[in-house]
Scaffold this active site. Structure first.
Site, PDB file in Angstrom:
ATOM      1  N   ARG A   9      15.044 -25.606  35.881  1.00  0.00           N
ATOM      2  CA  ARG A   9      15.268 -26.862  35.130  1.00  0.00           C
ATOM      3  C   ARG A   9      16.738 -27.002  34.686  1.00  0.00           C
ATOM      4  O   ARG A   9      17.024 -27.539  33.625  1.00  0.00           O
ATOM      5  CB  ARG A   9      14.365 -26.944  33.886  1.00  0.00           C
ATOM      6  CG  ARG A   9      12.879 -26.940  34.186  1.00  0.00           C
ATOM      7  CD  ARG A   9      12.437 -28.203  34.920  1.00  0.00           C
ATOM      8  NE  ARG A   9      10.994 -28.325  34.972  1.00  0.00           N
ATOM      9  CZ  ARG A   9      10.225 -27.786  35.926  1.00  0.00           C
ATOM     10  NH1 ARG A   9      10.766 -27.101  36.911  1.00  0.00           N
ATOM     11  NH2 ARG A   9       8.913 -27.972  35.908  1.00  0.00           N
ATOM     12  N   SER A  48       6.418 -32.175  30.680  1.00  0.00           N
ATOM     13  CA  SER A  48       6.604 -31.030  29.779  1.00  0.00           C
ATOM     14  C   SER A  48       7.748 -31.336  28.817  1.00  0.00           C
ATOM     15  O   SER A  48       8.851 -31.643  29.266  1.00  0.00           O
ATOM     16  CB  SER A  48       6.968 -29.773  30.561  1.00  0.00           C
ATOM     17  OG  SER A  48       5.982 -29.456  31.500  1.00  0.00           O
ATOM     18  N   GLU A  63      12.981 -29.527  27.143  1.00  0.00           N
ATOM     19  CA  GLU A  63      13.318 -29.864  28.526  1.00  0.00           C
ATOM     20  C   GLU A  63      13.775 -31.329  28.627  1.00  0.00           C
ATOM     21  O   GLU A  63      14.685 -31.670  29.380  1.00  0.00           O
ATOM     22  CB  GLU A  63      12.102 -29.641  29.438  1.00  0.00           C
ATOM     23  CG  GLU A  63      12.435 -29.820  30.905  1.00  0.00           C
ATOM     24  CD  GLU A  63      11.296 -30.379  31.724  1.00  0.00           C
ATOM     25  OE1 GLU A  63      11.170 -31.611  31.797  1.00  0.00           O
ATOM     26  OE2 GLU A  63      10.540 -29.578  32.300  1.00  0.00           O
TER      27      GLU A  63
HETATM   28  P1  FAD Z   1      15.740 -40.235  33.835  1.00  0.00           P
HETATM   29  O1  FAD Z   1      14.702 -39.878  32.834  1.00  0.00           O
HETATM   30  O2  FAD Z   1      16.060 -41.668  34.007  1.00  0.00           O
HETATM   31  O3  FAD Z   1      17.075 -39.424  33.528  1.00  0.00           O
HETATM   32  C1  FAD Z   1      17.023 -38.039  33.238  1.00  0.00           C
HETATM   33  C2  FAD Z   1      18.450 -37.543  32.973  1.00  0.00           C
HETATM   34  O4  FAD Z   1      19.242 -37.621  34.155  1.00  0.00           O
HETATM   35  C3  FAD Z   1      19.196 -38.394  31.938  1.00  0.00           C
HETATM   36  O5  FAD Z   1      20.037 -37.522  31.208  1.00  0.00           O
HETATM   37  C4  FAD Z   1      20.038 -39.345  32.788  1.00  0.00           C
HETATM   38  O6  FAD Z   1      21.213 -39.762  32.130  1.00  0.00           O
HETATM   39  C5  FAD Z   1      20.359 -38.483  33.992  1.00  0.00           C
HETATM   40  N1  FAD Z   1      20.457 -39.233  35.260  1.00  0.00           N
HETATM   41  C6  FAD Z   1      19.467 -39.948  35.844  1.00  0.00           C
HETATM   42  N2  FAD Z   1      19.870 -40.433  37.036  1.00  0.00           N
HETATM   43  C7  FAD Z   1      21.137 -40.029  37.212  1.00  0.00           C
HETATM   44  C8  FAD Z   1      22.121 -40.237  38.240  1.00  0.00           C
HETATM   45  N3  FAD Z   1      21.839 -40.942  39.350  1.00  0.00           N
HETATM   46  N4  FAD Z   1      23.346 -39.691  38.084  1.00  0.00           N
HETATM   47  C9  FAD Z   1      23.637 -38.970  36.977  1.00  0.00           C
HETATM   48  N5  FAD Z   1      22.777 -38.757  35.971  1.00  0.00           N
HETATM   49  C10 FAD Z   1      21.528 -39.268  36.084  1.00  0.00           C
HETATM   50  N6  FAD Z   1       9.764 -32.650  36.109  1.00  0.00           N
HETATM   51  C11 FAD Z   1       9.673 -31.531  36.870  1.00  0.00           C
HETATM   52  O7  FAD Z   1      10.689 -30.886  37.168  1.00  0.00           O
HETATM   53  N7  FAD Z   1       8.460 -31.101  37.323  1.00  0.00           N
HETATM   54  C12 FAD Z   1       7.324 -31.742  37.050  1.00  0.00           C
HETATM   55  O8  FAD Z   1       6.242 -31.320  37.491  1.00  0.00           O
HETATM   56  C13 FAD Z   1       7.385 -32.917  36.253  1.00  0.00           C
HETATM   57  N8  FAD Z   1       6.250 -33.591  35.912  1.00  0.00           N
HETATM   58  C14 FAD Z   1       6.320 -34.710  35.148  1.00  0.00           C
HETATM   59  C15 FAD Z   1       5.140 -35.393  34.845  1.00  0.00           C
HETATM   60  C16 FAD Z   1       5.163 -36.549  34.072  1.00  0.00           C
HETATM   61  C17 FAD Z   1       3.880 -37.274  33.764  1.00  0.00           C
HETATM   62  C18 FAD Z   1       6.418 -37.048  33.605  1.00  0.00           C
HETATM   63  C19 FAD Z   1       6.457 -38.313  32.811  1.00  0.00           C
HETATM   64  C20 FAD Z   1       7.596 -36.365  33.896  1.00  0.00           C
HETATM   65  C21 FAD Z   1       7.559 -35.194  34.664  1.00  0.00           C
HETATM   66  N9  FAD Z   1       8.716 -34.467  34.977  1.00  0.00           N
HETATM   67  C22 FAD Z   1       8.651 -33.352  35.784  1.00  0.00           C
HETATM   68  C23 FAD Z   1      10.040 -34.903  34.463  1.00  0.00           C
HETATM   69  C24 FAD Z   1      10.714 -36.000  35.303  1.00  0.00           C
HETATM   70  O9  FAD Z   1       9.815 -36.594  36.179  1.00  0.00           O
HETATM   71  C25 FAD Z   1      11.905 -35.467  36.108  1.00  0.00           C
HETATM   72  O10 FAD Z   1      12.836 -34.858  35.264  1.00  0.00           O
HETATM   73  C26 FAD Z   1      12.610 -36.571  36.915  1.00  0.00           C
HETATM   74  O11 FAD Z   1      13.509 -35.992  37.826  1.00  0.00           O
HETATM   75  C27 FAD Z   1      13.335 -37.569  36.032  1.00  0.00           C
HETATM   76  O12 FAD Z   1      13.781 -38.626  36.853  1.00  0.00           O
HETATM   77  P2  FAD Z   1      14.198 -40.032  36.240  1.00  0.00           P
HETATM   78  O13 FAD Z   1      14.749 -40.851  37.352  1.00  0.00           O
HETATM   79  O14 FAD Z   1      13.059 -40.636  35.510  1.00  0.00           O
HETATM   80  O15 FAD Z   1      15.342 -39.594  35.242  1.00  0.00           O
HETATM   81  N1  EPU Z   2      -1.606 -23.180  29.254  1.00  0.00           N
HETATM   82  C1  EPU Z   2      -2.344 -23.027  28.097  1.00  0.00           C
HETATM   83  N2  EPU Z   2      -2.535 -24.137  27.320  1.00  0.00           N
HETATM   84  C2  EPU Z   2      -2.039 -25.351  27.638  1.00  0.00           C
HETATM   85  C3  EPU Z   2      -1.276 -25.498  28.823  1.00  0.00           C
HETATM   86  C4  EPU Z   2      -1.076 -24.377  29.624  1.00  0.00           C
HETATM   87  O1  EPU Z   2      -2.816 -21.949  27.772  1.00  0.00           O
HETATM   88  O2  EPU Z   2      -2.269 -26.295  26.880  1.00  0.00           O
HETATM   89  C5  EPU Z   2      -1.400 -21.999  30.119  1.00  0.00           C
HETATM   90  C6  EPU Z   2      -2.540 -21.848  31.125  1.00  0.00           C
HETATM   91  O3  EPU Z   2      -2.954 -20.502  31.106  1.00  0.00           O
HETATM   92  C7  EPU Z   2      -1.911 -22.112  32.478  1.00  0.00           C
HETATM   93  C8  EPU Z   2      -0.438 -21.839  32.244  1.00  0.00           C
HETATM   94  O4  EPU Z   2      -0.219 -22.127  30.858  1.00  0.00           O
HETATM   95  O5  EPU Z   2      -2.443 -21.277  33.444  1.00  0.00           O
HETATM   96  C9  EPU Z   2       0.476 -22.707  33.097  1.00  0.00           C
HETATM   97  O6  EPU Z   2       0.090 -24.071  32.955  1.00  0.00           O
HETATM   98  P1  EPU Z   2       0.380 -25.154  34.087  1.00  0.00           P
HETATM   99  O7  EPU Z   2      -0.031 -24.643  35.412  1.00  0.00           O
HETATM  100  O8  EPU Z   2      -0.167 -26.458  33.627  1.00  0.00           O
HETATM  101  O9  EPU Z   2       1.956 -25.207  34.145  1.00  0.00           O
HETATM  102  P2  EPU Z   2       3.065 -25.247  32.996  1.00  0.00           P
HETATM  103  O10 EPU Z   2       3.764 -23.941  33.005  1.00  0.00           O
HETATM  104  O11 EPU Z   2       2.485 -25.700  31.721  1.00  0.00           O
HETATM  105  C10 EPU Z   2       4.921 -26.042  34.629  1.00  0.00           C
HETATM  106  C11 EPU Z   2       5.987 -27.084  34.626  1.00  0.00           C
HETATM  107  C12 EPU Z   2       5.430 -28.430  35.047  1.00  0.00           C
HETATM  108  C13 EPU Z   2       4.840 -28.279  36.446  1.00  0.00           C
HETATM  109  C14 EPU Z   2       3.742 -27.222  36.425  1.00  0.00           C
HETATM  110  C15 EPU Z   2       3.190 -26.929  37.797  1.00  0.00           C
HETATM  111  C16 EPU Z   2       7.646 -26.415  33.010  1.00  0.00           C
HETATM  112  C17 EPU Z   2       8.234 -26.650  31.682  1.00  0.00           C
HETATM  113  N3  EPU Z   2       6.597 -27.185  33.332  1.00  0.00           N
HETATM  114  O12 EPU Z   2       4.008 -26.390  33.589  1.00  0.00           O
HETATM  115  O13 EPU Z   2       6.493 -29.371  35.079  1.00  0.00           O
HETATM  116  O14 EPU Z   2       4.307 -29.505  36.916  1.00  0.00           O
HETATM  117  O15 EPU Z   2       4.299 -25.990  35.909  1.00  0.00           O
HETATM  118  O16 EPU Z   2       4.072 -26.174  38.543  1.00  0.00           O
HETATM  119  O17 EPU Z   2       8.130 -25.573  33.766  1.00  0.00           O
HETATM  120  C18 EPU Z   2       7.701 -30.969  33.807  1.00  0.00           C
HETATM  121  O18 EPU Z   2       8.699 -30.281  34.020  1.00  0.00           O
HETATM  122  O19 EPU Z   2       7.735 -32.048  33.181  1.00  0.00           O
HETATM  123  C19 EPU Z   2       6.408 -30.521  34.327  1.00  0.00           C
HETATM  124  C20 EPU Z   2       5.275 -31.187  34.130  1.00  0.00           C
END
Ligand code: FAD
Ligand code: EPU
Length: 339
Positions: A165, A239, A335
């Protein structure tokens, strides 16, 4: 003509659904518009914010100055050899649509990242990751414009300093570049990554006999939909915290007291702990505080039950951090980008 709006609500532009106002919002649809904006001094004369899909930001106050929304579109195959294809996607492409585009052509490597919200241009910012894959695994290079000079700079994989991240864009060069496009090196003969336990379970449930990137993508979509709240229904930014890495000695001490603690080794002597587990143990999971709270199915996700102020979410996040530090001696980090 560049589309411009003044004194506009950013609620439709952030997945948390937070109501704040921007002084000015500009929609960038061509590289020429972006260059023109840079030439006009827009990025040197006052505050600005670059926005993609707004899925990783928490607005805690009105946004002063200029908000620039990346709406650059286009996907292009640059070249290929027997094993790989180099695909360039413009930064304003919706990430999941780009993933689907790749799956349709059987180009492998990003199927585990299905359904992550946001844009292609923001994906390198925090090296998006899920289900055992990060974009650094298929990342070739990116093109960014220097916001002071307008010069185009190519960043290689090593230039980006990707980590969990993390990237150079969140650190050393924060606020200096606009990421205009990203080039990926995708596999023509996909290598499947189904090591994540839950993926295997869903593949079995779905009766998948022969692996394909489409089958993995479908499994990831099913898992994500079952536990992550859909921002269209309940505001959130995924997250809210990162999973912390701690020393193995600290982990072993905690394990004696809390045998169910969830963690896995990352580098020698280091363990990454599930922050969701830590937060749940502190009693926050599913707990509502005013119009915010920690989600009932995934404690790591803070949500907006409707009309919440960013400041309230921020305060809750600080309280959660403190309770995790008090109980486990672990300092978890945010994050989401706090604006
Ligand atoms: P924004 O929120 O619009 O911007 C994020 C940051 O980047 C800001 O600081 C912005 O200024 C900067 N920025 C954006 N675009 C540019 C650009 N073109 N040039 C320079 N700076 C820029 N993330 C994960 O890694 N794994 C996950 O599994 C994951 N799951 C998610 C699930 C949900 C339901 C949600 C809501 C979010 C999740 N995220 C996850 C976080 C998010 O989706 C990512 O961080 C994504 O890459 C953000 O993209 P965005 O275009 O919405 O960025
Ligand atoms: N867990 C709990 N309680 C909870 C949630 C999770 O005990 O309420 C424990 C469970 O044991 C589970 C473990 O945590 O097995 C891991 O949970 P999960 O697989 O849901 O993944 P995470 O570590 O919570 C990360 C990323 C997610 C990504 C998933 C899948 C981060 C901060 N988050 O979540 O990314 O989608 O793994 O790979 O690394 C994001 O970055 O926004 C995001 C959603």
């Amino acid at each position: 003509m560049m589309q411009e709006e003044t004194h506009i609500s950013l609620k439709p532009y952030n997945t948390f659904g937070i109501e704040v106002q921007a002084d000015k919002l500009v929609h960038i649809q061509t590289l020429e518009q972006l260059k023109e904006l840079i030439r006009s001094g827009a990025f040197t004369s006052g505050p600005f914010l670059i926005l993609g899909g707004g899925s990783n930001v928490l607005f805690t106050k009105d946004v002063k100055g200029l908000v620039v929304r990346n709406e650059l579109k286009g996907i292009e195959v640059l070249r290929e050899d027997d094993s790989y294809v180099w695909v360039k996607a413009m930064g304003g492409e919706v990430w999941h649509e780009f993933v689907l585009w790749s799956i349709e052509r059987n180009f492998g490597g990003i199927e585990n990242l299905s359904l992550i919200p946001g844009t292609v241009g923001a994906a390198p910012m925090q090296n998006i990751g899920a289900y055992g894959v990060e974009i650094k695994d298929t990342f070739d290079s990116l093109e960014a414009l220097d916001l002071k000079t307008g010069a185009l700079k190519v960043f290689s994989q090593t230039d980006c300093k990707f980590g969990y991240r993390e990237s150079i864009f969140k650190n050393e060069v924060k606020g200096s570049y606009f990421i205009a496009s990203v080039t990926f090196k995708l596999h023509k003969h996909p290598v499947f990554n189904n090591s994540y336990g839950a993926i295997q379970q869903v593949l079995e449930q779905n009766g998948v006999k022969e692996l394909s990137i489409k089958a993995i993508s479908d499994a990831v979509i099913a898992i994500r939909s079952s536990k992550l709240p859909n921002p269209a229904v309940i505001g959130n930014a995924g997250s809210f915290f990162k999973n912390p890495e701690i020393d193995i000695t600290h982990f072993n001490t905690l394990k004696e007291q809390y045998p169910s603690i969830v963690g896995y080794p990352t580098s020698p002597g280091k363990i990454k702990v599930a922050a969701g587990w830590l937060i749940e143990q502190c009693g926050w999971k599913g707990k509502r505080v005013g119009n915010t709270g920690s989600h009932k199915d995934q404690a790591l996700v803070l949500v907006n039950y409707g009309g919440v102020k960013g400041e309230e979410v921020y305060q809750l996040a600080e309280t959660i951090k403190k309770s995790v530090a008090d109980k486990f001696g672990i300092h978890i980090q945010t994050e989401v980008n706090i604006i």
